[in-house]
Motif scaffolding. Structure first.
Motif, mmCIF file in Angstrom:
data_model
loop_
_atom_site.group_PDB
_atom_site.id
_atom_site.type_symbol
_atom_site.label_atom_id
_atom_site.label_comp_id
_atom_site.label_asym_id
_atom_site.label_seq_id
_atom_site.Cartn_x
_atom_site.Cartn_y
_atom_site.Cartn_z
ATOM 1 N N SER A 426 0.830 -1.210 0.000
ATOM 2 C CA SER A 426 0.000 0.000 0.000
ATOM 3 C C SER A 426 0.864 1.260 0.000
ATOM 4 O O SER A 426 0.521 2.258 -0.650
ATOM 5 C CB SER A 426 -0.925 -0.010 1.217
ATOM 6 O OG SER A 426 -0.200 0.071 2.424
ATOM 7 N N TYR A 427 1.998 1.227 0.728
ATOM 8 C CA TYR A 427 2.913 2.378 0.711
ATOM 9 C C TYR A 427 3.463 2.604 -0.694
ATOM 10 O O TYR A 427 3.554 3.739 -1.172
ATOM 11 C CB TYR A 427 4.069 2.148 1.685
ATOM 12 C CG TYR A 427 3.766 2.567 3.098
ATOM 13 C CD1 TYR A 427 3.975 3.868 3.523
ATOM 14 C CD2 TYR A 427 3.286 1.651 4.029
ATOM 15 C CE1 TYR A 427 3.698 4.259 4.827
ATOM 16 C CE2 TYR A 427 3.004 2.019 5.331
ATOM 17 C CZ TYR A 427 3.225 3.325 5.724
ATOM 18 O OH TYR A 427 2.938 3.704 7.011
ATOM 19 N N ASN A 430 0.734 3.955 -3.057
ATOM 20 C CA ASN A 430 0.405 5.355 -2.752
ATOM 21 C C ASN A 430 1.465 6.318 -3.272
ATOM 22 O O ASN A 430 1.186 7.498 -3.501
ATOM 23 C CB ASN A 430 0.235 5.541 -1.247
ATOM 24 C CG ASN A 430 -1.050 4.926 -0.731
ATOM 25 O OD1 ASN A 430 -2.008 4.740 -1.481
ATOM 26 N ND2 ASN A 430 -1.082 4.582 0.550
#
Length: 447
Positions: A426-427, A430
């Motif tokens: 997810s990092y 993003n």
């Protein structure tokens, strides 16, 4: 493979993610160091009998969850297990106790209050388990292993205080990893303990099969291939979902919702085949300790038989009862963790509906029926995974290596690894980098 390495390099380009990973590794290193610090008053060279107690059966399972601290008579000998036990108790009490039910509905403030209750309960459980561990040391270790009388108040009091402090410190490390690091801290503490025992178990199997010629390299290759296949099956089961289509109604000029089967916003409700995770195995494992403990209080042939059967995790009776309990607890835990009625109410309030199903009660019944159907294969898989080490051992695999073919340890390894990778993913996504997992892109779901 090239994209995976590129994603791995990109991790270190994100300052926040890099710092979180370094914090996580540092705190895990502290925990592993503490697992080798022996309790004051005990000679570390006299722990041979305690290590033998942890070489197989129930003792091995306890030692795995504590990362070897149990067999080291360490300040972390009780590990994080009292905290897990307290969490399970609080979660189960939340079903029946109105006060806890109220806290669950209060959002962040209620969650903080429940965490505080869990911490106090952890201390209470540790204060009960601490004297039990000291009693076990007294019965297991020779008198020469103690530098002071084990029956003295000074030794007992100081040891229980240190064990309690060790558990509280481990709990604090886990919470700090969750807040400041990456992944679920408590799960990672258990994971590193399991991984720490993996090389030793494999070396013992390698020595037995290759060096002592008990099957040869071909057998070892087959064992490794089977182990990898079981891991792949675990990954597929953990990530498997049944997607339920959801249609969102259009809002009319009057503010009401108007159902449109071909318009509006379409999404999916992902229902996991294994929504309960590893918890049914942990519940069942805790129950399996009880028959042997109760039978040990009596002196009779029947009691001795029960004790021997339920202290052997590779026995037929143990595994049959174990598998049945896992299936029961899978349905029970799924029922309390997947609130189908609440999901149906949330959908109705937001103007969502499942095509062909009326919003409200019928939607809740439909979701409940689907969960019951998909939970069955998940429960069977968990039961099979739990008893598979006994199957593997019957083919001549060493006991410690066989235990890595299933049960709680393997499922925790897979589940925690996937959860941590998803957070890292997810990092990356993003920050507009390619993720470690293909499934991380373009997914829309209703929680």
């Amino acid at each position: 493979m090239k994209k995976f390495f590129e994603a791995f390099v990109n991790i270190w380009k994100i300052e926040e993610l890099k710092n979180r990973i370094l914090v996580t590794l540092g705190l895990l290193l502290v925990y592993r160091f503490g697992a080798h610090v022996t309790l004051p008053g005990i000679d570390a060279t006299g722990l041979t009998n305690l290590s033998k107690q942890a070489e197989g059966g129930i003792g091995w399972l306890i030692d795995v969850f504590t990362g070897g601290a149990f067999s080291q008579a360490s300040v972390f000998a009780l590990g994080i297990m009292p905290y897990i036990s307290a969490s399970i108790v609080v979660q189960l009490m939340g079903i029946a106790v109105p006060y806890l039910q109220k806290l669950q509905k209060e959002g962040e403030s209620g969650r903080k209050r429940m965490n505080q209750i869990t911490r106090w309960l952890t201390i209470a459980i540790t204060l009960v388990q601490g004297p039990g561990y000291i009693y076990n040391l007294n019965n297991t270790l020779p008198a020469e292993a103690f530098l002071m009388p084990v029956s003295s108040f000074q030794f007992l009091f100081s040891s229980v205080v240190i064990l309690t402090t060790g558990t509280i410190f481990a709990m604090w490390l886990g919470e700090k990893i969750t807040d400041k690091g990456i992944g679920n801290g408590i799960s990672l503490l258990i994971l590193v303990g399991i991984i720490a025992r993996l090389p030793q178990a494999f070396i013992q199997e390698f020595t037995s099969v290759v060096t002592e010629n008990n099957g040869g390299p071909l057998q070892l290759l087959i064992e490794v291939v089977v182990w990898l296949l079981v891991i792949i099956a675990c990954i597929l089961m953990v990530m498997a979902v049944r997607k339920i289509p959801v249609q969102y109604a259009r809002r009319t000029a009057s503010g009401d919702f108007e159902q449109d089967m071909f318009g509006g916003n379409r999404q999916w409700i992902p229902l996991k085949l294994n929504a309960s995770g590893v918890m049914p195995i942990i519940f069942a494992q805790a129950i399996m300790f009880i028959p042997a403990a109760l039978a040990g209080l009596y002196q009779s042939d029947t009691a001795n038989t029960i004790t021997s059967e339920f202290k052997n995790p590779f026995g037929l009776a143990y595994n049959v009862v174990f598998a049945l309990l896992i299936i029961i607890f899978t349905y029970f835990y799924t029922a309390i963790t997947v609130p189908t009625n609440k999901m149906a109410d949330d959908l109705k309030r937001s103007g969502g509906f499942i095509p062909g199903v009326r919003p409200g009660v019928e939607t809740g019944d439909y979701l409940d029926r689907i969960m019951s159907l998909i939970t069955f294969p998940g429960a069977l898989f968990l039961a099979f995974l739990a008893v598979f080490p006994a199957v593997v051992k019957s083919f001549g695999v060493q006991q410690q290596w066989a235990l890595f073919y299933g049960g709680t340890s393997l499922l925790i390894m897979v589940g925690v690894a996937i959860d941590t990778i998803q957070q890292i993913n997810s990092y990356l996504l993003n920050r507009h980098y390619d993720g470690l997992m293909k499934t991380g892109k373009g997914r829309k779901a209703v929680a």
